[in-house]
Scaffold this motif. Sequence first.
Motif, PDB file in Angstrom:
ATOM      1  N   TRP A   5       0.417  -0.887  -0.191  1.00 41.06           N
ATOM      2  CA  TRP A   5       0.102  -0.138   0.138  1.00 41.06           C
ATOM      3  C   TRP A   5       1.216   1.465  -0.373  1.00 41.06           C
ATOM      4  CZ3 TRP A   5      -5.449  -0.727   0.763  1.00 41.06           C
ATOM      5  CH2 TRP A   5      -5.637  -1.917   0.883  1.00 41.06           C
ATOM      6  N   TYR A   6       0.236   2.027  -0.669  1.00 43.66           N
ATOM      7  CA  TYR A   6       1.258   3.908  -0.621  1.00 43.66           C
ATOM      8  C   TYR A   6       0.666   4.267   0.437  1.00 43.66           C
ATOM      9  CZ  TYR A   6       2.945   7.674  -2.260  1.00 43.66           C
ATOM     10  OH  TYR A   6       4.062   9.195  -2.289  1.00 43.66           O
ATOM     11  N   ASN A   7       1.136   4.632   1.475  1.00 46.04           N
ATOM     12  CA  ASN A   7       0.925   6.204   2.357  1.00 46.04           C
ATOM     13  C   ASN A   7       0.389   6.940   1.510  1.00 46.04           C
ATOM     14  OD1 ASN A   7       0.820   7.736   4.725  1.00 46.04           O
ATOM     15  ND2 ASN A   7       0.276   6.477   6.306  1.00 46.04           N
ATOM     16  N   VAL A   8       0.073   8.424   1.939  1.00 47.34           N
ATOM     17  CA  VAL A   8       0.153   9.562   1.358  1.00 47.34           C
ATOM     18  C   VAL A   8       0.391  10.604   1.952  1.00 47.34           C
ATOM     19  CG1 VAL A   8      -2.218   8.973  -0.280  1.00 47.34           C
ATOM     20  CG2 VAL A   8      -2.508   9.677   1.525  1.00 47.34           C
ATOM     21  N   ASN A   9       0.231  10.205   3.324  1.00 44.90           N
ATOM     22  CA  ASN A   9       0.936  11.123   4.652  1.00 44.90           C
ATOM     23  C   ASN A   9       1.730  10.982   4.178  1.00 44.90           C
ATOM     24  OD1 ASN A   9      -1.625  12.543   4.773  1.00 44.90           O
ATOM     25  ND2 ASN A   9      -2.268  10.741   6.454  1.00 44.90           N
ATOM     26  N   THR A  10       2.356   9.499   4.537  1.00 45.99           N
ATOM     27  CA  THR A  10       4.221   9.612   5.192  1.00 45.99           C
ATOM     28  C   THR A  10       5.410   8.971   3.591  1.00 45.99           C
ATOM     29  OG1 THR A  10       3.913   7.443   5.144  1.00 45.99           O
ATOM     30  CG2 THR A  10       3.730   8.353   7.060  1.00 45.99           C
ATOM     31  N   HIS A  11       4.358   9.265   2.855  1.00 48.59           N
ATOM     32  CA  HIS A  11       4.455   9.227   0.796  1.00 48.59           C
ATOM     33  C   HIS A  11       5.775   7.986   0.806  1.00 48.59           C
ATOM     34  CE1 HIS A  11       3.021  12.678  -0.237  1.00 48.59           C
ATOM     35  NE2 HIS A  11       3.373  13.313   1.008  1.00 48.59           N
ATOM     36  N   LYS A  12       5.287   6.703   2.000  1.00 50.12           N
ATOM     37  CA  LYS A  12       6.214   5.510   1.961  1.00 50.12           C
ATOM     38  C   LYS A  12       4.945   4.243   1.581  1.00 50.12           C
ATOM     39  CE  LYS A  12       9.289   7.192   5.011  1.00 50.12           C
ATOM     40  NZ  LYS A  12      10.406   6.786   6.171  1.00 50.12           N
ATOM     41  N   VAL A  13       5.922   3.486   1.396  1.00 52.97           N
ATOM     42  CA  VAL A  13       4.915   1.963   0.909  1.00 52.97           C
ATOM     43  C   VAL A  13       5.288   1.292   2.313  1.00 52.97           C
ATOM     44  CG1 VAL A  13       5.131  -0.443  -0.532  1.00 52.97           C
ATOM     45  CG2 VAL A  13       5.877   2.026  -1.243  1.00 52.97           C
ATOM     46  N   GLU A  14       3.660   0.551   2.470  1.00 53.07           N
ATOM     47  CA  GLU A  14       3.630   0.096   3.145  1.00 53.07           C
ATOM     48  C   GLU A  14       3.355  -1.785   3.310  1.00 53.07           C
ATOM     49  OE1 GLU A  14       0.367   1.055   5.394  1.00 53.07           O
ATOM     50  OE2 GLU A  14       1.236   3.475   6.819  1.00 53.07           O
ATOM     51  N   GLN A  15       3.803  -2.412   3.812  1.00 51.33           N
ATOM     52  CA  GLN A  15       3.581  -3.971   3.772  1.00 51.33           C
ATOM     53  C   GLN A  15       2.521  -4.417   4.429  1.00 51.33           C
ATOM     54  OE1 GLN A  15       6.194  -6.655   3.532  1.00 51.33           O
ATOM     55  NE2 GLN A  15       5.542  -8.542   3.707  1.00 51.33           N
ATOM     56  N   ASP A  16       1.384  -4.775   3.816  1.00 51.54           N
ATOM     57  CA  ASP A  16       0.035  -5.386   5.000  1.00 51.54           C
ATOM     58  C   ASP A  16      -0.894  -4.149   5.158  1.00 51.54           C
ATOM     59  OD1 ASP A  16       0.213  -7.848   3.194  1.00 51.54           O
ATOM     60  OD2 ASP A  16       1.825  -8.462   4.881  1.00 51.54           O
ATOM     61  N   ALA A  17      -1.027  -3.511   5.076  1.00 47.41           N
ATOM     62  CA  ALA A  17      -1.891  -2.168   5.282  1.00 47.41           C
ATOM     63  C   ALA A  17      -1.757  -2.212   7.201  1.00 47.41           C
ATOM     64  CB  ALA A  17      -3.443  -2.159   4.922  1.00 47.41           C
ATOM     65  N   GLN A  18      -0.788  -0.890   7.025  1.00 47.89           N
ATOM     66  CA  GLN A  18      -0.603  -0.881   8.175  1.00 47.89           C
ATOM     67  C   GLN A  18      -1.117   0.800   9.123  1.00 47.89           C
ATOM     68  OE1 GLN A  18       3.821  -0.350   8.533  1.00 47.89           O
ATOM     69  NE2 GLN A  18       3.604  -3.041   7.683  1.00 47.89           N
ATOM     70  N   SER A  19      -1.687   1.244   8.133  1.00 44.52           N
ATOM     71  CA  SER A  19      -2.569   2.879   8.546  1.00 44.52           C
ATOM     72  C   SER A  19      -3.877   2.620   8.345  1.00 44.52           C
ATOM     73  CB  SER A  19      -1.213   3.678   7.926  1.00 44.52           C
ATOM     74  OG  SER A  19      -0.137   3.962   8.174  1.00 44.52           O
ATOM     75  N   GLY A  20      -3.980   3.705   8.821  1.00 48.74           N
ATOM     76  CA  GLY A  20      -5.562   3.672   8.243  1.00 48.74           C
ATOM     77  C   GLY A  20      -6.183   3.803   7.309  1.00 48.74           C
ATOM     78  N   TRP A  21      -7.380   3.282   6.396  1.00 48.49           N
ATOM     79  CA  TRP A  21      -8.054   3.392   4.796  1.00 48.49           C
ATOM     80  C   TRP A  21      -7.819   4.881   4.457  1.00 48.49           C
ATOM     81  CZ3 TRP A  21      -6.654  -1.525   3.764  1.00 48.49           C
ATOM     82  CH2 TRP A  21      -7.553  -2.209   4.423  1.00 48.49           C
TER      83      TRP A  21
END
Length: 54
Positions: A5-21
């Motif tokens: 997943w791409y996190n639009v706030n941190t601009h980092k890729v997360e494996q298996d969705a660690q942040s809010g949708w």
Amino acid sequence: MPQYWYNVNTHKVEQDAQSGWKELIGPYPTREEAEAALAKVHQRNEEWEARDED
């Protein structure tokens, strides 16, 4: 198989969705595709805007 997943706030890729949708774009099957997510969103927006102008 992991999802990325791409996190639009941190601009980092997360494996298996660690942040809010609300912060995520995805899922993508590879880290590379997730890294390119924001560029793909911009490209799609430009294509949609061009169609709206026609």
